[in-house]
Design a protein around this motif. Structure first.
Motif, PDB file in Angstrom:
ATOM      1  N   GLN A  78     -34.489   3.335  29.973  1.00 63.35           N
ATOM      2  CA  GLN A  78     -33.079   3.465  29.639  1.00 63.35           C
ATOM      3  C   GLN A  78     -32.547   2.074  29.256  1.00 63.35           C
ATOM      4  OE1 GLN A  78     -31.385   5.355  33.155  1.00 63.35           O
ATOM      5  NE2 GLN A  78     -31.461   7.350  32.134  1.00 63.35           N
ATOM      6  N   GLY A  79     -31.454   2.075  28.496  1.00 63.05           N
ATOM      7  CA  GLY A  79     -30.974   0.817  27.914  1.00 63.05           C
ATOM      8  C   GLY A  79     -30.553  -0.238  28.931  1.00 63.05           C
ATOM      9  N   GLY A  80     -30.159   0.177  30.147  1.00 65.87           N
ATOM     10  CA  GLY A  80     -29.657  -0.787  31.119  1.00 65.87           C
ATOM     11  C   GLY A  80     -30.736  -1.459  31.954  1.00 65.87           C
ATOM     12  N   VAL A  81     -32.003  -1.117  31.732  1.00 67.92           N
ATOM     13  CA  VAL A  81     -33.093  -1.796  32.450  1.00 67.92           C
ATOM     14  C   VAL A  81     -33.128  -3.257  32.005  1.00 67.92           C
ATOM     15  CG1 VAL A  81     -35.629  -1.923  32.614  1.00 67.92           C
ATOM     16  CG2 VAL A  81     -34.466   0.295  32.775  1.00 67.92           C
ATOM     17  N   THR A  82     -33.302  -4.168  32.954  1.00 69.10           N
ATOM     18  CA  THR A  82     -33.338  -5.583  32.565  1.00 69.10           C
ATOM     19  C   THR A  82     -34.777  -6.028  32.275  1.00 69.10           C
ATOM     20  OG1 THR A  82     -33.595  -6.417  34.818  1.00 69.10           O
ATOM     21  CG2 THR A  82     -31.332  -6.129  34.022  1.00 69.10           C
ATOM     22  N   LEU A  83     -34.888  -7.130  31.558  1.00 73.44           N
ATOM     23  CA  LEU A  83     -36.220  -7.678  31.278  1.00 73.44           C
ATOM     24  C   LEU A  83     -36.883  -8.086  32.591  1.00 73.44           C
ATOM     25  CD1 LEU A  83     -35.419  -9.883  28.145  1.00 73.44           C
ATOM     26  CD2 LEU A  83     -36.022  -7.450  28.239  1.00 73.44           C
ATOM     27  N   ALA A  84     -36.081  -8.580  33.550  1.00 79.04           N
ATOM     28  CA  ALA A  84     -36.638  -8.994  34.851  1.00 79.04           C
ATOM     29  C   ALA A  84     -37.288  -7.801  35.554  1.00 79.04           C
ATOM     30  CB  ALA A  84     -35.540  -9.580  35.729  1.00 79.04           C
ATOM     31  N   GLU A  85     -36.658  -6.626  35.458  1.00 79.91           N
ATOM     32  CA  GLU A  85     -37.222  -5.430  36.104  1.00 79.91           C
ATOM     33  C   GLU A  85     -38.542  -5.034  35.444  1.00 79.91           C
ATOM     34  OE1 GLU A  85     -32.963  -3.526  37.627  1.00 79.91           O
ATOM     35  OE2 GLU A  85     -33.635  -3.143  35.575  1.00 79.91           O
ATOM     36  N   ILE A  86     -38.617  -5.185  34.124  1.00 78.25           N
ATOM     37  CA  ILE A  86     -39.873  -4.852  33.430  1.00 78.25           C
ATOM     38  C   ILE A  86     -40.970  -5.835  33.851  1.00 78.25           C
ATOM     39  CG2 ILE A  86     -41.000  -4.719  31.160  1.00 78.25           C
ATOM     40  CD1 ILE A  86     -38.361  -3.754  29.999  1.00 78.25           C
ATOM     41  N   LEU A  87     -40.631  -7.114  33.893  1.00 75.28           N
ATOM     42  CA  LEU A  87     -41.636  -8.127  34.259  1.00 75.28           C
ATOM     43  C   LEU A  87     -42.139  -7.888  35.679  1.00 75.28           C
ATOM     44  CD1 LEU A  87     -39.820 -11.209  32.709  1.00 75.28           C
ATOM     45  CD2 LEU A  87     -41.993 -10.250  31.918  1.00 75.28           C
ATOM     46  N   GLU A  88     -41.213  -7.596  36.566  1.00 74.02           N
ATOM     47  CA  GLU A  88     -41.600  -7.399  37.970  1.00 74.02           C
ATOM     48  C   GLU A  88     -42.564  -6.212  38.107  1.00 74.02           C
ATOM     49  OE1 GLU A  88     -39.447  -6.586  42.216  1.00 74.02           O
ATOM     50  OE2 GLU A  88     -38.180  -7.141  40.531  1.00 74.02           O
ATOM     51  N   ALA A  89     -42.293  -5.158  37.339  1.00 76.57           N
ATOM     52  CA  ALA A  89     -43.133  -3.966  37.458  1.00 76.57           C
ATOM     53  C   ALA A  89     -44.450  -4.096  36.679  1.00 76.57           C
ATOM     54  CB  ALA A  89     -42.356  -2.744  36.946  1.00 76.57           C
ATOM     55  N   PHE A  90     -44.432  -4.813  35.558  1.00 75.96           N
ATOM     56  CA  PHE A  90     -45.598  -4.742  34.664  1.00 75.96           C
ATOM     57  C   PHE A  90     -46.483  -5.977  34.613  1.00 75.96           C
ATOM     58  CE2 PHE A  90     -43.201  -1.066  33.382  1.00 75.96           C
ATOM     59  CZ  PHE A  90     -44.215  -0.131  33.205  1.00 75.96           C
ATOM     60  N   VAL A  91     -45.970  -7.143  34.965  1.00 77.69           N
ATOM     61  CA  VAL A  91     -46.866  -8.312  34.957  1.00 77.69           C
ATOM     62  C   VAL A  91     -48.048  -8.075  35.910  1.00 77.69           C
ATOM     63  CG1 VAL A  91     -47.066 -10.772  35.560  1.00 77.69           C
ATOM     64  CG2 VAL A  91     -45.208  -9.993  34.063  1.00 77.69           C
ATOM     65  N   PRO A  92     -47.818  -7.579  37.136  1.00 75.71           N
ATOM     66  CA  PRO A  92     -48.968  -7.342  38.023  1.00 75.71           C
ATOM     67  C   PRO A  92     -49.966  -6.317  37.470  1.00 75.71           C
ATOM     68  CG  PRO A  92     -46.902  -7.252  39.247  1.00 75.71           C
ATOM     69  CD  PRO A  92     -46.546  -7.290  37.794  1.00 75.71           C
ATOM     70  N   ARG A  93     -49.532  -5.515  36.489  1.00 83.54           N
ATOM     71  CA  ARG A  93     -50.453  -4.533  35.879  1.00 83.54           C
ATOM     72  C   ARG A  93     -51.068  -5.080  34.593  1.00 83.54           C
ATOM     73  NH1 ARG A  93     -46.727   0.877  36.189  1.00 83.54           N
ATOM     74  NH2 ARG A  93     -48.548   1.883  35.265  1.00 83.54           N
ATOM     75  N   GLY A  94     -50.756  -6.338  34.251  1.00 85.19           N
ATOM     76  CA  GLY A  94     -51.390  -6.951  33.087  1.00 85.19           C
ATOM     77  C   GLY A  94     -50.646  -6.746  31.774  1.00 85.19           C
ATOM     78  N   TRP A  95     -49.318  -6.587  31.853  1.00 85.14           N
ATOM     79  CA  TRP A  95     -48.541  -6.420  30.610  1.00 85.14           C
ATOM     80  C   TRP A  95     -47.364  -7.374  30.612  1.00 85.14           C
ATOM     81  CZ3 TRP A  95     -50.498  -3.310  26.894  1.00 85.14           C
ATOM     82  CH2 TRP A  95     -51.429  -2.335  27.296  1.00 85.14           C
ATOM     83  N   PHE A  96     -47.005  -7.853  29.416  1.00 78.83           N
ATOM     84  CA  PHE A  96     -45.885  -8.791  29.279  1.00 78.83           C
ATOM     85  C   PHE A  96     -44.969  -8.326  28.148  1.00 78.83           C
ATOM     86  CE2 PHE A  96     -43.859 -12.968  28.522  1.00 78.83           C
ATOM     87  CZ  PHE A  96     -43.589 -13.306  29.838  1.00 78.83           C
ATOM     88  N   LEU A  97     -43.753  -8.881  28.144  1.00 82.32           N
ATOM     89  CA  LEU A  97     -42.827  -8.567  27.049  1.00 82.32           C
ATOM     90  C   LEU A  97     -43.363  -9.171  25.753  1.00 82.32           C
ATOM     91  CD1 LEU A  97     -39.619  -9.562  29.014  1.00 82.32           C
ATOM     92  CD2 LEU A  97     -40.199  -7.238  28.280  1.00 82.32           C
ATOM     93  N   PRO A  98     -43.320  -8.444  24.664  1.00 83.25           N
ATOM     94  CA  PRO A  98     -43.864  -8.980  23.403  1.00 83.25           C
ATOM     95  C   PRO A  98     -42.987 -10.088  22.829  1.00 83.25           C
ATOM     96  CG  PRO A  98     -42.830  -6.856  23.024  1.00 83.25           C
ATOM     97  CD  PRO A  98     -42.762  -7.086  24.503  1.00 83.25           C
ATOM     98  N   VAL A  99     -41.705 -10.050  23.145  1.00 88.29           N
ATOM     99  CA  VAL A  99     -40.734 -11.059  22.710  1.00 88.29           C
ATOM    100  C   VAL A  99     -39.706 -11.173  23.815  1.00 88.29           C
ATOM    101  CG1 VAL A  99     -38.744 -11.379  21.158  1.00 88.29           C
ATOM    102  CG2 VAL A  99     -40.946 -10.748  20.193  1.00 88.29           C
ATOM    103  N   THR A 100     -39.324 -12.383  24.178  1.00 92.43           N
ATOM    104  CA  THR A 100     -38.301 -12.518  25.217  1.00 92.43           C
ATOM    105  C   THR A 100     -37.361 -13.670  24.914  1.00 92.43           C
ATOM    106  OG1 THR A 100     -37.881 -12.916  27.565  1.00 92.43           O
ATOM    107  CG2 THR A 100     -39.913 -13.857  26.692  1.00 92.43           C
ATOM    108  N   PRO A 101     -36.048 -13.441  25.137  1.00 92.96           N
ATOM    109  CA  PRO A 101     -35.123 -14.574  25.040  1.00 92.96           C
ATOM    110  C   PRO A 101     -35.295 -15.472  26.259  1.00 92.96           C
ATOM    111  CG  PRO A 101     -33.951 -12.602  25.762  1.00 92.96           C
ATOM    112  CD  PRO A 101     -35.367 -12.181  25.478  1.00 92.96           C
ATOM    113  N   GLY A 102     -34.511 -16.552  26.338  1.00 93.11           N
ATOM    114  CA  GLY A 102     -34.649 -17.515  27.430  1.00 93.11           C
ATOM    115  C   GLY A 102     -33.998 -17.093  28.728  1.00 93.11           C
ATOM    116  N   THR A 103     -33.573 -15.847  28.845  1.00 94.66           N
ATOM    117  CA  THR A 103     -33.135 -15.313  30.131  1.00 94.66           C
ATOM    118  C   THR A 103     -33.769 -13.955  30.328  1.00 94.66           C
ATOM    119  OG1 THR A 103     -31.304 -14.574  31.502  1.00 94.66           O
ATOM    120  CG2 THR A 103     -30.981 -14.360  29.123  1.00 94.66           C
ATOM    121  N   LYS A 104     -34.215 -13.681  31.559  1.00 90.25           N
ATOM    122  CA  LYS A 104     -34.809 -12.357  31.820  1.00 90.25           C
ATOM    123  C   LYS A 104     -33.767 -11.401  32.398  1.00 90.25           C
ATOM    124  CE  LYS A 104     -36.563 -13.832  36.300  1.00 90.25           C
ATOM    125  NZ  LYS A 104     -37.678 -13.953  37.211  1.00 90.25           N
TER     126      LYS A 104
END
Ligand SMILES: Cc1cc2nc3c(=O)[nH]c(=O)nc-3n(C[C@H](O)[C@H](O)[C@H](O)COP(=O)(O)OP(=O)(O)OC[C@H]3O[C@@H](n4cnc5c(N)ncnc54)[C@H](O)[C@@H]3O)c2cc1C
Length: 446
Positions: A78-104
């Motif tokens: 959903q649109g209100g998910v933050t980049l920080a929430e994605i990183l927290e859930a997916f970095v440990p599974r081996g995935w990263f944001l393909p593009v990220t601004p300087g704030t998560k």
């Protein structure tokens, strides 16, 4: 339930009392409202883009993960998910944001709406290039799935469209596979702007590149910088004892700015000292080191509410993009103007941009360079930024709506030309002009 709240963007200027309410797509069809509304994400845009005194919808409750395909890396949120929430859930599974601004701390809908760019724009394009599709609640109350194949005009105008085409409800995006949570960082000091640009040009193959620039250095040292190159580290690049836990890193304890700094705290002398020390420290950094992704991508996020550093008066971030052919001349003129005005920026960031996306009318990047500078608010700073506008326009550049709080309609038109005409036409044709407005869109007649 609506309530009154005093809102501002990240720059804390301007501030305005707004009616706000949590956004509910079932209930909050645009046709229900006699006036225009705007949606707000995490409020990380610097100016008045996510503010409408009549009704500002808060997207924060739309924060669910909807789907993930482990094979392709396609994530739907959903649109209100933050980049920080994605990183927290997916970095440990081996995935990263393909593009990220300087704030998560920005939301996914927010980064789509500004078409954010990262330190890899020269290779990967902007966030919009990573989007498969999104669902948009339009002015007529219908939800439309927009992608490069369907609702193409709406798709292109919404990416970078500053929330002015509809509410982004859900986004499908691509994640990028990684082996570790670490970045191999190379620090390359550059004695002046020319050397910094040469380093960028010679390192086009680097995945990430960014320069911290000392905008107060003068003479032959004008534009001296630290260029930081980065690559996702492989498991084999980690020290032997870390290889069995490649996604672990010492998560920094967030610090907070406890209060507004006094207005005198940031002055020409403290800025000069900071820039000088930062450059000196960088010249002594090991040429190659491993840093965790938080330190590489989000150094400012480590201090919550760092925007209080500029005191109660707030600040404005000036960010322009300049075409490759004119960038050097324009940047030197801008550095001279800053120096002549006796003002400086605590943080000045230079990036190399790859080709832009002409099909997206309000998308900011164009092939060349982008410079971002923070100025504590004052009448001199506003006058200086007007002068920087003139230099940007004279060299065929443009300003970034996500950072803007002060440009005029004439400047906007000079920067975006026919693309703006195209955007306005789509807004009128779809009814979005009557349904979605922000203080920024009114100021600039978007
Ligand atoms: C420290 C810092 C570093 C940054 N670095 C970069 C950078 O490197 N590159 C870069 O490109 N940007 C950068 N930015 C800007 C940042 O990427 C954007 O401001 C951010 O993406 C906005 O997201 P948000 O959720 O905070 O949205 P908001 O600021 O709340 O809103 C921004 C725009 O998005 C619209 N919007 C929000 N939610 C929706 C929705 N659901 N539907 C439709 N429209 C919506 C709003 O109406 C508004 O026009 C930086 C900002 C900060 C504070």
């Amino acid at each position: 339930m609506s309530r009154q709240e005093t809102l501002s963007g990240w720059g804390r200027w301007p501030e305005r009392d707004c009616t706000v309410a949590a956004f509910d797509p079932e209930k909050d069809k645009p046709v229900r409202y006699p006036h225009a509304t705007i949606t707000r994400g995490a409020g990380r845009s610097y100016g008045d883009a996510a503010m409408n005194p009549d009704m500002t919808f808060l997207g924060e409750l739309r924060n669910r993960f909807l789907d993930f395909d482990e094979n392709s890396g396609e994530l739907v949120v959903q649109g209100g998910v933050t980049l920080a929430e994605i990183l927290e859930a997916f970095v440990p599974r081996g995935w990263f944001l393909p593009v990220t601004p300087g704030t998560k701390f920005a939301t996914v809908a927010g980064v789509v709406a500004v078409d954010a760019h990262g330190k890899n724009h020269h290779g990967a394009g902007s966030f919009g290039d990573q989007v498969n599709w999104f669902d948009l609640l339009c002015a007529d109350g219908q939800v439309r799935r927009c992608s490069p194949q369907q609702e193409i005009d709406l798709y292109n105008s919404t990416i970078g469209g500053m929330g002015l085409t509809g509410h982004i409800l859900a986004v499908s995006m691509k994640l990028h596979p990684i082996e570790t949570a670490w970045i191999t960082q190379k620090t390359l000091p550059a004695k002046n702007l020319e050397e910094a640009m040469q380093i960028f040009e010679e390192n086009q193959q680097a995945t990430y590149s960014v320069a911290w620039l000392d905008c107060l250095a003068k003479g032959d040292a004008r534009g001296r910088s630290l260029v930081l190159l980065g690559e996702h580290a492989t498991v084999n690049e980690l020290p032997a004892e870390q290889r069995d836990k490649p996604f672990d890193y010492p998560v920094p304890k967030p610090k907070s700015m406890p209060m507004d700094a006094p207005n005198w705290a940031l002055n020409r002398f403290s800025l000069k000292a900071f820039n000088h020390l930062y450059y000196r420290k960088g010249t002594k950094a090991p040429p190659k080191e491993l840093v965790d992704y938080d330190r590489y991508f989000y150094p400012l996020d480590a201090i919550h509410q760092w925007n209080r550093l500029y005191g109660k008066r707030g600040f404005s971030q000036y960010q322009c993009a300049l075409p490759l052919e004119t960038a050097k001349e324009a940047l030197l003129e801008q550095l001279d103007a800053i120096s002549k005005a006796g003002l400086g920026s605590f943080l000045a960031v230079l990036k190399r941009l790859g080709p832009g996306a002409p099909e997206r009318p309000l998308s900011f990047p164009i092939e060349g360079y982008t410079l971002a500078l923070d100025f504590p608010l004052s009448s001199q700073a506003l006058t200086l930024m007007d002068l920087l506008d003139e230099i940007t326009i004279a060299h065929g550049g443009r300003l970034y709506l996500a950072k803007d709080s002060r440009m005029t309609q004439a400047t906007m038109e000079a920067c975006y030309g026919d693309r703006l005409t195209q955007f306005r036409a789509l807004r009128r044709a779809t009814g979005a002009h009557a349904a979605f407005q922000s203080l920024q869109s009114k100021r600039l007649n978007l």
